[in-house]
Motif scaffolding. Structure first.
Motif, PDB file in Angstrom:
ATOM      1  N   PHE A  64      -3.718   0.880   5.651  1.00  0.00           N
ATOM      2  CA  PHE A  64      -3.974   2.363   6.204  1.00  0.00           C
ATOM      3  C   PHE A  64      -2.541   2.904   6.469  1.00  0.00           C
ATOM      4  CE2 PHE A  64      -8.457   1.192   6.093  1.00  0.00           C
ATOM      5  CZ  PHE A  64      -8.977   2.350   5.140  1.00  0.00           C
ATOM      6  N   GLU A  65      -1.801   2.637   7.279  1.00  0.00           N
ATOM      7  CA  GLU A  65      -0.708   2.913   7.701  1.00  0.00           C
ATOM      8  C   GLU A  65       0.409   3.026   6.561  1.00  0.00           C
ATOM      9  OE1 GLU A  65       2.013   4.771  10.743  1.00  0.00           O
ATOM     10  OE2 GLU A  65      -0.258   4.011  10.634  1.00  0.00           O
ATOM     11  N   GLY A  66       0.418   2.017   5.546  1.00  0.00           N
ATOM     12  CA  GLY A  66       1.227   2.094   4.423  1.00  0.00           C
ATOM     13  C   GLY A  66       0.801   3.361   3.462  1.00  0.00           C
ATOM     14  N   VAL A  67      -0.574   3.674   3.443  1.00  0.00           N
ATOM     15  CA  VAL A  67      -0.922   4.877   2.452  1.00  0.00           C
ATOM     16  C   VAL A  67      -0.130   6.006   3.033  1.00  0.00           C
ATOM     17  CG1 VAL A  67      -2.912   6.198   1.855  1.00  0.00           C
ATOM     18  CG2 VAL A  67      -3.164   3.604   1.742  1.00  0.00           C
TER      19      VAL A  67
ATOM     20  N   ALA B 254      -3.568   8.163   7.966  1.00  0.00           N
ATOM     21  CA  ALA B 254      -2.845   7.770   9.193  1.00  0.00           C
ATOM     22  C   ALA B 254      -4.057   7.902  10.454  1.00  0.00           C
ATOM     23  CB  ALA B 254      -1.995   8.934   9.481  1.00  0.00           C
ATOM     24  N   VAL B 255      -5.039   8.770  10.415  1.00  0.00           N
ATOM     25  CA  VAL B 255      -6.060   8.723  11.479  1.00  0.00           C
ATOM     26  C   VAL B 255      -6.703   7.618  11.514  1.00  0.00           C
ATOM     27  CG1 VAL B 255      -8.204   9.945  12.072  1.00  0.00           C
ATOM     28  CG2 VAL B 255      -6.053  11.317  11.256  1.00  0.00           C
ATOM     29  N   ILE B 256      -7.088   6.923  10.329  1.00  0.00           N
ATOM     30  CA  ILE B 256      -7.850   5.863  10.408  1.00  0.00           C
ATOM     31  C   ILE B 256      -6.922   4.572  10.978  1.00  0.00           C
ATOM     32  CG2 ILE B 256      -8.964   4.098   9.010  1.00  0.00           C
ATOM     33  CD1 ILE B 256      -9.864   6.098   7.366  1.00  0.00           C
ATOM     34  N   GLY B 257      -5.835   4.720  10.362  1.00  0.00           N
ATOM     35  CA  GLY B 257      -4.799   3.666  11.209  1.00  0.00           C
ATOM     36  C   GLY B 257      -4.470   3.645  12.538  1.00  0.00           C
ATOM     37  N   MET B 258      -4.545   4.759  12.907  1.00  0.00           N
ATOM     38  CA  MET B 258      -4.273   5.008  14.573  1.00  0.00           C
ATOM     39  C   MET B 258      -5.594   4.535  15.187  1.00  0.00           C
ATOM     40  SD  MET B 258      -3.490   8.573  16.797  1.00  0.00           S
ATOM     41  CE  MET B 258      -5.325   9.511  16.279  1.00  0.00           C
ATOM     42  N   VAL B 259      -6.794   4.593  14.659  1.00  0.00           N
ATOM     43  CA  VAL B 259      -8.031   4.306  15.281  1.00  0.00           C
ATOM     44  C   VAL B 259      -7.960   2.816  15.309  1.00  0.00           C
ATOM     45  CG1 VAL B 259     -10.398   4.191  15.036  1.00  0.00           C
ATOM     46  CG2 VAL B 259      -9.267   6.377  14.690  1.00  0.00           C
ATOM     47  N   LEU B 260      -7.870   2.274  14.199  1.00  0.00           N
ATOM     48  CA  LEU B 260      -7.734   0.851  14.025  1.00  0.00           C
ATOM     49  C   LEU B 260      -6.661   0.032  15.193  1.00  0.00           C
ATOM     50  CD1 LEU B 260      -7.974   0.292  10.129  1.00  0.00           C
ATOM     51  CD2 LEU B 260      -9.823  -0.111  11.881  1.00  0.00           C
ATOM     52  N   ALA B 261      -5.612   0.794  15.277  1.00  0.00           N
ATOM     53  CA  ALA B 261      -4.270   0.235  16.106  1.00  0.00           C
ATOM     54  C   ALA B 261      -4.996   0.408  17.567  1.00  0.00           C
ATOM     55  CB  ALA B 261      -3.109   1.143  15.873  1.00  0.00           C
ATOM     56  N   LEU B 262      -5.573   1.374  17.718  1.00  0.00           N
ATOM     57  CA  LEU B 262      -6.160   1.665  19.187  1.00  0.00           C
ATOM     58  C   LEU B 262      -7.276   0.670  19.596  1.00  0.00           C
ATOM     59  CD1 LEU B 262      -6.338   5.691  19.505  1.00  0.00           C
ATOM     60  CD2 LEU B 262      -4.843   3.948  20.962  1.00  0.00           C
ATOM     61  N   VAL B 263      -7.979   0.428  18.685  1.00  0.00           N
ATOM     62  CA  VAL B 263      -9.206  -0.717  18.699  1.00  0.00           C
ATOM     63  C   VAL B 263      -8.459  -2.049  19.027  1.00  0.00           C
ATOM     64  CG1 VAL B 263     -11.040  -2.149  17.740  1.00  0.00           C
ATOM     65  CG2 VAL B 263     -10.954   0.606  17.659  1.00  0.00           C
ATOM     66  N   GLN B 264      -7.586  -2.483  18.295  1.00  0.00           N
ATOM     67  CA  GLN B 264      -6.728  -3.646  18.264  1.00  0.00           C
ATOM     68  C   GLN B 264      -6.189  -3.753  19.727  1.00  0.00           C
ATOM     69  OE1 GLN B 264      -6.793  -6.969  16.543  1.00  0.00           O
ATOM     70  NE2 GLN B 264      -6.231  -6.991  18.691  1.00  0.00           N
ATOM     71  N   SER B 265      -5.661  -2.553  19.971  1.00  0.00           N
ATOM     72  CA  SER B 265      -4.552  -2.722  21.345  1.00  0.00           C
ATOM     73  C   SER B 265      -5.366  -2.852  22.566  1.00  0.00           C
ATOM     74  CB  SER B 265      -3.762  -1.288  21.255  1.00  0.00           C
ATOM     75  OG  SER B 265      -2.995  -1.188  20.352  1.00  0.00           O
ATOM     76  N   PHE B 266      -6.848  -2.532  22.408  1.00  0.00           N
ATOM     77  CA  PHE B 266      -7.498  -2.565  23.657  1.00  0.00           C
ATOM     78  C   PHE B 266      -8.455  -3.913  23.565  1.00  0.00           C
ATOM     79  CE2 PHE B 266      -6.331   1.638  23.968  1.00  0.00           C
ATOM     80  CZ  PHE B 266      -5.958   1.745  25.497  1.00  0.00           C
TER      81      PHE B 266
ATOM     82  N   THR C 274       0.904  -1.196   0.053  1.00  0.00           N
ATOM     83  CA  THR C 274       0.067  -0.158  -0.016  1.00  0.00           C
ATOM     84  C   THR C 274       0.705   1.241   0.036  1.00  0.00           C
ATOM     85  OG1 THR C 274      -0.262  -0.299   2.570  1.00  0.00           O
ATOM     86  CG2 THR C 274      -2.077  -1.047   1.068  1.00  0.00           C
ATOM     87  N   ALA C 275       1.990   1.185   0.460  1.00  0.00           N
ATOM     88  CA  ALA C 275       2.836   2.239   0.645  1.00  0.00           C
ATOM     89  C   ALA C 275       3.412   2.527  -0.965  1.00  0.00           C
ATOM     90  CB  ALA C 275       4.048   2.189   1.712  1.00  0.00           C
ATOM     91  N   ALA C 276       3.814   1.697  -1.500  1.00  0.00           N
ATOM     92  CA  ALA C 276       4.240   1.646  -2.951  1.00  0.00           C
ATOM     93  C   ALA C 276       3.130   2.087  -3.701  1.00  0.00           C
ATOM     94  CB  ALA C 276       4.811   0.312  -3.332  1.00  0.00           C
ATOM     95  N   LEU C 277       1.838   1.675  -3.717  1.00  0.00           N
ATOM     96  CA  LEU C 277       0.804   2.026  -4.377  1.00  0.00           C
ATOM     97  C   LEU C 277       0.391   3.611  -4.072  1.00  0.00           C
ATOM     98  CD1 LEU C 277      -1.609  -0.793  -3.895  1.00  0.00           C
ATOM     99  CD2 LEU C 277      -0.332   0.080  -6.098  1.00  0.00           C
ATOM    100  N   ALA C 278       0.628   4.178  -2.840  1.00  0.00           N
ATOM    101  CA  ALA C 278       0.226   5.502  -2.573  1.00  0.00           C
ATOM    102  C   ALA C 278       1.536   6.359  -3.225  1.00  0.00           C
ATOM    103  CB  ALA C 278       0.453   5.714  -1.023  1.00  0.00           C
ATOM    104  N   TRP C 279       2.636   5.954  -3.242  1.00  0.00           N
ATOM    105  CA  TRP C 279       3.794   6.804  -3.653  1.00  0.00           C
ATOM    106  C   TRP C 279       3.752   6.808  -5.286  1.00  0.00           C
ATOM    107  CZ3 TRP C 279       8.973   7.243  -1.420  1.00  0.00           C
ATOM    108  CH2 TRP C 279       9.931   7.867  -2.229  1.00  0.00           C
TER     109      TRP C 279
END
Length: 294
Positions: free
Chosen positions: A142-145, A115-127, A89-94
């Motif tokens: 999303f973090e890759g984008v 980045a915001v969506i990725g952060m929310v997903l990370a927080l959901v999974q973390s908890f 996804t990072a390569a595609l975004a680039w």
């Protein structure tokens, strides 16, 4: 022990997760005996079994459990999957989100949104108390984008080749910490854990204060992300990331030794990915600062 990584402090990598131990039983001297004899982890006050249920005195030992347990291959495969999605996804975004003068605003906005969506997903999974592969893979996507966009901006507008340099630096840190950990040069114990936690808390608080000064006072706040101070804090950020890796390796090693369920490999992959993203971002920021000072 709880890792500084919020992922490993949840169900799969915490003391009270309710999973039975890996073929262990309490002995009179406090040691645990498994299929191959005395468990070397039993006498280690730091490596208490986070997967063993509390057994009351006189209660029968847990029946041996030898299937469905996490292995190093499981961790490697899940980590490879998560990082693979992030890289694609990072390569595609680039490639698809140009950062020239006409498009940088739109591309940057998409990157920040990802980045915001990725952060929310990370927080959901973390908890969450269990690993959800769909959440973890979505976070990686999303973090890759975001990484693709921000890397393209730095590489094309600030320092040519910065993204590749940050990748090489991240791989070098990962390899160095892994070799040092396996060789026993890094001893992960309570003192190490406490030092890393205290240093991380101080680092994060300073970054928050710097951000608040930047928002309300303009400029670069207190200057922690530019000039000489920026370089110093960039190096500290990379070193903290290296410490996180050592803690992550310890948690994975203990999880395998104590018979963590196979699905916990996804949590291990998620935690390692978070740490590697941290290190990459610190390298990218450090390279940008060094080039902007030229």
């Amino acid at each position: 022990m709880r890792s500084s990584n919020p992922v490993f402090s949840r169900r799969g990598f915490s003391r009270d997760n309710g999973y039975a131990g890996f073929n262990t039983a309490p002995q009179a001297g406090g040691a645990a005996v498994g299929a191959q004899g005395t468990n070397p982890y039993a006498t280690n006050p730091y490596a208490t079994n986070p997967y063993a249920q509390d057994l009351q005195q006189g209660a029968p030992p847990q029946a041996p459990v030898t299937t469905g347990r996490m292995t190093m291959d499981d961790v490697v495969m899940r980590t490879g999957t998560t990082l693979g999605v992030l890289v694609v996804t990072a390569a595609l975004a680039w490639a698809l989100l140009p950062v020239d003068d006409a498009n940088i605003g739109r591309s940057y906005g998409i990157g920040i949104g990802a980045a915001v969506i990725g952060m929310v997903l990370a927080l959901v999974q973390s908890f969450k108390r269990t690993a959800t592969p769909a959440l973890i893979v979505s976070y990686a996507a999303f973090e890759g984008v975001f990484l693709g966009v921000i890397s393209s901006i730095v590489d094309n507008r600030i320092a040519s080749g910065a993204a590749m340099q940050a990748v090489i630096g991240t791989l070098a840190v990962f390899t160095a910490v892994l070799v040092a950990y396996k060789a026993g040069w890094i001893r992960v114990n309570r003192r190490f854990y406490g030092f890393v936690m205290a240093a991380t808390l101080g680092f994060v608080l300073l970054m928050v204060v710097n951000m608040l000064f930047a928002v309300f006072g303009g400029g670069d706040g207190l200057g922690f992300r530019s000039g000489g101070l920026g370089i110093l804090f960039g190096i500290i950020g990379v070193l903290l990331g290296a410490c996180f890796l050592a803690l992550d390796f310890k948690q994975v090693e203990d999880g395998i030794a104590f018979g963590a369920p196979k699905e916990e490999a996804w949590l291990a992959a998620f935690g390692l990915t978070l740490t590697l993203v941290w290190i990459y971002m610190e390298f990218l920021r450090l390279i940008a600062i060094l080039n902007s000072n030229d």
